[in-house]
Design an enzyme around this catalytic site. Sequence first.
Site, mmCIF file in Angstrom:
data_model
loop_
_atom_site.group_PDB
_atom_site.id
_atom_site.type_symbol
_atom_site.label_atom_id
_atom_site.label_comp_id
_atom_site.label_asym_id
_atom_site.label_seq_id
_atom_site.Cartn_x
_atom_site.Cartn_y
_atom_site.Cartn_z
ATOM 1 N N ASP A 55 7.823 -17.378 12.798
ATOM 2 C CA ASP A 55 6.778 -17.192 11.783
ATOM 3 C C ASP A 55 7.042 -18.049 10.549
ATOM 4 O O ASP A 55 6.165 -18.229 9.710
ATOM 5 C CB ASP A 55 6.695 -15.714 11.367
ATOM 6 C CG ASP A 55 5.578 -14.973 12.078
ATOM 7 O OD1 ASP A 55 4.607 -15.636 12.504
ATOM 8 O OD2 ASP A 55 5.655 -13.740 12.203
ATOM 9 N N GLN B 281 4.995 -8.216 13.449
ATOM 10 C CA GLN B 281 3.625 -8.272 12.936
ATOM 11 C C GLN B 281 3.509 -7.541 11.600
ATOM 12 O O GLN B 281 3.877 -6.379 11.483
ATOM 13 C CB GLN B 281 2.653 -7.679 13.959
ATOM 14 C CG GLN B 281 1.190 -7.829 13.596
ATOM 15 C CD GLN B 281 0.742 -9.276 13.554
ATOM 16 O OE1 GLN B 281 1.080 -10.081 14.403
ATOM 17 N NE2 GLN B 281 -0.047 -9.619 12.542
ATOM 18 N N LYS C 72 -1.595 -13.262 20.751
ATOM 19 C CA LYS C 72 -0.347 -14.037 20.849
ATOM 20 C C LYS C 72 0.291 -13.863 22.226
ATOM 21 O O LYS C 72 0.771 -14.835 22.821
ATOM 22 C CB LYS C 72 0.616 -13.604 19.730
ATOM 23 C CG LYS C 72 0.129 -14.022 18.345
ATOM 24 C CD LYS C 72 0.853 -13.304 17.216
ATOM 25 C CE LYS C 72 0.237 -13.670 15.869
ATOM 26 N NZ LYS C 72 0.828 -12.914 14.740
#
Length: 291
Positions: free
Chosen positions: A119, A96, A52
């Site tokens: 997200d 994460q 990412k």
Amino acid sequence: MQILDGQLVSKATKDELRIKVAQLVTEGKKVPHLAAVLVGNNGASETYVGAKVKACQEIGFKSTLIRLEDDITENKLLSVIESLNEDLDIDGILVQLPLPKHISDEKVINTILPSKDVDGFHPVNVGKMVQGLDTFVPATPYGIMLLLEHYKINTKGMNAVVIGRSNIVGRPVSILLSQSSNPGNCTVTVTHSHTKNLKELCLNADLIVAAIGIPEFVKADMVKEGAVVIDVGITRVPDASKKSGFALKGDVAYADVAPKCSFITPVPGGVGPMTIAALMKNTFKACELKN
């Protein structure tokens, strides 16, 4: 049979974003800034976050990686997120997953501002998605929709079977496929480990999304001729013939299933790159909405 090449579509998506960022720079405007929070030293998480951050560099986004020890307290992590919420330069925040067991995923997700939740996991964004409103869509389901769109797969009227009901993939992708959109307009069945006659349901499916996390779960005798198969799974399986000592397997027995399909995603190189491309699109959108 045509392979749905996630690497190719991801590159095209990132190239498009790179041009838009260059235009922002030319106009003297703010460029998107993504903050990633990594707790502990999980190998897979390190790989995902690294990819990412690399994507941000390729496109021209700013990125900040915050590494925290796995024994950090829940309150300390929440305070880190609060400070990112308050930082006006940061447009998107991702924490994460998975997190250590002593930290609540739910509390962490709910602490991120919905306007920075790239997200797409915050209840506010999930609620908007369910209602068909413009919002941040979870990156993997969004990536799947972008892939179907790129290859101009007409899903209207398809029977779609989603194997897996997680909040990250299964449930949101079932909602997106059922919406009045293109891709979309499917009749969707959500299945899981307790579903009876799963094989029969799959054999009736024009589109299968496999997101159950069991290597090679979907066999050739579960797939009808001409089906579209999207394989979300990726699991490290021990393999002495590989230099790394493991092979990456999807949820679909690819070698046997692929010849029966009209379209299929490979593992790796299918859904994975699209997840990152979708996250980048969400981050650009967060910056755009703020501006």
